[in-house]
Design a protein around this motif. Structure first.
Motif, PDB file in Angstrom:
ATOM      1  N   LEU A   1       0.836  -1.194   0.000  1.00 20.48           N
ATOM      2  CA  LEU A   1       0.000   0.000   0.000  1.00 20.48           C
ATOM      3  C   LEU A   1       0.871   1.244   0.000  1.00 20.48           C
ATOM      4  O   LEU A   1       1.865   1.321   0.749  1.00 20.48           O
ATOM      5  CB  LEU A   1      -0.907   0.015   1.240  1.00 20.48           C
ATOM      6  CG  LEU A   1      -1.835  -1.178   1.451  1.00 20.48           C
ATOM      7  CD1 LEU A   1      -2.629  -1.003   2.735  1.00 20.48           C
ATOM      8  CD2 LEU A   1      -2.774  -1.349   0.270  1.00 20.48           C
ATOM      9  N   THR A   2       0.516   2.205  -0.818  1.00 20.88           N
ATOM     10  CA  THR A   2       1.195   3.496  -0.829  1.00 20.88           C
ATOM     11  C   THR A   2       0.255   4.546  -0.253  1.00 20.88           C
ATOM     12  O   THR A   2      -0.873   4.719  -0.739  1.00 20.88           O
ATOM     13  CB  THR A   2       1.606   3.894  -2.258  1.00 20.88           C
ATOM     14  OG1 THR A   2       2.467   2.895  -2.805  1.00 20.88           O
ATOM     15  CG2 THR A   2       2.338   5.230  -2.255  1.00 20.88           C
ATOM     16  N   LEU A   3       0.685   5.203   0.810  1.00 17.74           N
ATOM     17  CA  LEU A   3      -0.160   6.187   1.482  1.00 17.74           C
ATOM     18  C   LEU A   3      -0.007   7.541   0.783  1.00 17.74           C
ATOM     19  O   LEU A   3       1.098   8.062   0.648  1.00 17.74           O
ATOM     20  CB  LEU A   3       0.240   6.309   2.952  1.00 17.74           C
ATOM     21  CG  LEU A   3       0.275   4.995   3.757  1.00 17.74           C
ATOM     22  CD1 LEU A   3       0.592   5.276   5.211  1.00 17.74           C
ATOM     23  CD2 LEU A   3      -1.055   4.256   3.626  1.00 17.74           C
ATOM     24  N   ARG A   4      -1.127   8.088   0.342  1.00 17.36           N
ATOM     25  CA  ARG A   4      -1.099   9.381  -0.354  1.00 17.36           C
ATOM     26  C   ARG A   4      -2.166  10.299   0.244  1.00 17.36           C
ATOM     27  O   ARG A   4      -3.187   9.846   0.757  1.00 17.36           O
ATOM     28  CB  ARG A   4      -1.373   9.199  -1.852  1.00 17.36           C
ATOM     29  CG  ARG A   4      -0.378   8.276  -2.562  1.00 17.36           C
ATOM     30  CD  ARG A   4      -0.688   8.205  -4.046  1.00 17.36           C
ATOM     31  NE  ARG A   4       0.153   7.225  -4.717  1.00 17.36           N
ATOM     32  CZ  ARG A   4       1.378   7.472  -5.154  1.00 17.36           C
ATOM     33  NH1 ARG A   4       1.911   8.674  -4.964  1.00 17.36           N
ATOM     34  NH2 ARG A   4       2.079   6.528  -5.762  1.00 17.36           N
ATOM     35  N   ARG A   5      -1.915  11.581   0.142  1.00 21.37           N
ATOM     36  CA  ARG A   5      -2.880  12.562   0.625  1.00 21.37           C
ATOM     37  C   ARG A   5      -4.061  12.634  -0.338  1.00 21.37           C
ATOM     38  O   ARG A   5      -3.883  12.690  -1.554  1.00 21.37           O
ATOM     39  CB  ARG A   5      -2.216  13.935   0.738  1.00 21.37           C
ATOM     40  CG  ARG A   5      -3.192  15.031   1.184  1.00 21.37           C
ATOM     41  CD  ARG A   5      -2.515  16.381   1.209  1.00 21.37           C
ATOM     42  NE  ARG A   5      -1.484  16.438   2.229  1.00 21.37           N
ATOM     43  CZ  ARG A   5      -0.727  17.511   2.448  1.00 21.37           C
ATOM     44  NH1 ARG A   5      -0.882  18.579   1.679  1.00 21.37           N
ATOM     45  NH2 ARG A   5       0.188  17.486   3.402  1.00 21.37           N
ATOM     46  N   GLN A   6      -5.268  12.616   0.224  1.00 23.14           N
ATOM     47  CA  GLN A   6      -6.468  12.751  -0.597  1.00 23.14           C
ATOM     48  C   GLN A   6      -6.840  14.226  -0.722  1.00 23.14           C
ATOM     49  O   GLN A   6      -6.899  14.947   0.278  1.00 23.14           O
ATOM     50  CB  GLN A   6      -7.634  11.986   0.055  1.00 23.14           C
ATOM     51  CG  GLN A   6      -7.459  10.477   0.049  1.00 23.14           C
ATOM     52  CD  GLN A   6      -7.551   9.888  -1.347  1.00 23.14           C
ATOM     53  OE1 GLN A   6      -8.163  10.483  -2.231  1.00 23.14           O
ATOM     54  NE2 GLN A   6      -6.929   8.729  -1.534  1.00 23.14           N
TER      55      GLN A   6
END
Length: 362
Positions: free
Chosen positions: A65-70
């Motif tokens: 999983l790659t955590l990105r800002r929504q």
């Protein structure tokens, strides 16, 4: 089971949380999108080969999983929250109760048992036909014993445990004072069992060492509930060793029962072959498709082949019926005729098997 996981200490969990949070912060401070690898588990697959690893409690792969800002806020439903909690448990190698993330238990218990949870006493023995809530935290239930010493604070006189699918059947047994005539413990998860109910049942089987029987409807969803108790759920496969009950015995009802007990035809329902919506928004999938999916599960090939035969018999007959159909003979037929005869038969078969094994070892 293989790959058995020990219960983590609170201090160890705090260290893991600290280290994980620190790694996320380091990535963010360095302008990188944090990447998280999560082990994936399963309780079944559609592989009929005997080298299947589903029963080993070992990971069967990883998800990155790659955590990105929504850029925009999104509404998060409960299923997303549940999956996130499961992922956190996998990352920290713990169970939900280790993080104090538990729901209110919906299960009920009655019968010959007395226990306490976090200082609160639950005395079913004084009146074995009064339902008590299943404890939320099974880990707070201490020192359950099978014994005959009334002076003990927590004890059980039960000769067996009976798990019933639905609250309506549980209530029928309450009304018939089933536990006054049978030294047992009766538990219901009120449909698909929640985590506290499954964890409590697992704890009882580990401590009491008595037979466990399960009574469900003769339909694919009753069977799926039975399988959830026996093998665990796919969603929480990572925690199956604390939730499944490997020794549970399917007591009924079976497809053959409608012939053996002479049910009238109006008690039978055809297996559905079309999908439909139950207003306003409940989607009800077809029974035959559900049975086909169940038949492909690997554990019916490797561990419970006779369960597979019963499911195939249901498929061939094309009919289903509920436990309540037994009341066509009399309201108390379930508690006074059906259950005692089924339990006596299972007990006799078990005793015969023990005798044969002992004779073979001699």
């Amino acid at each position: 089971m293989e790959g058995k996981r020990s219960t983590p200490k609170p201090s160890d969990l705090l260290y893991k949380i600290r280290d994980f949070s620190r790694s996320i912060l380091v990535d963010i401070c360095n302008g990188r999108s944090p990447v998280v690898s999560i082990n994936k588990f399963r309780t079944y697959c559609t592989n009929s080969a005997e080298n299947c690893l589903c029963s080993s409690n070992l990971p069967v792969g990883t998800e990155v999983l790659t955590l990105r800002r929504q850029p925009h806020a999104h509404r998060i439903d409960q299923s997303i929250v549940d999956r996130a909690i499961n992922d956190i448990c996998i990352l920290l190698e713990c169970s939900r109760h280790n993080l104090n993330v538990v729901s209110v238990a919906k299960g009920l218990v009655m019968g010959w048992i007395r226990f306490s949870e976090d200082g609160k006493k639950f005395d079913c023995i004084t009146n074995p036909n009064i339902a008590q809530p299943v404890p939320v935290q099974a880990e707070d239930v201490h020192d359950i014993h099978k014994c005959n010493i009334l002076a003990m604070n927590i004890l059980s006189f039960a000769e067996y445990i009976l798990v019933v699918e639905k609250e309506s059947v549980f209530q029928r047994l309450v009304n018939d004072k089933f536990c006054s005539h049978n030294r047992c413990i009766v538990i219901t998860g009120r449909g698909y069992p929640d985590v506290p109910t499954r964890r409590f049942l697992r704890l009882l089987t580990e401590k009491l060492h008595v037979p466990i029987y399960c009574l469900v409807d003769s339909d694919p969803y009753g069977f799926d509930i039975l399988a959830t108790y026996r093998f665990g759920s796919l969603e929480m496969a990572y925690d199956v060793e604390f939730l499944c009950v490997p020794d549970i015995c399917w007591l009924g009802v079976f497809t053959s029962d409608y012939e053996n007990y002479a049910f009238p035809s109006q008690c039978l329902l055809p297996l559905t072959t079309e999908e439909y919506f139950n207003f306003p928004a409940s989607f009800v999938p077809l029974d035959k498709k559900k049975i086909e999916a169940l038949l492909h599960r690997c554990y019916l090939q490797h561990e419970e082949p006779h369960w597979r035969l019963e499911l195939e018999r249901m498929q061939d007959k094309g009919v289903k019926f509920e436990v309540e159909a037994l009341s066509v003979h009399s309201l108390s037929f379930l508690s006074k005729e059906y259950l005692p005869s089924k339990i006596q038969c299972k007990s006799a078969c078990s005793n015969l098997l023990d005798y044969m094994l002992a004779f073979a070892d001699a």
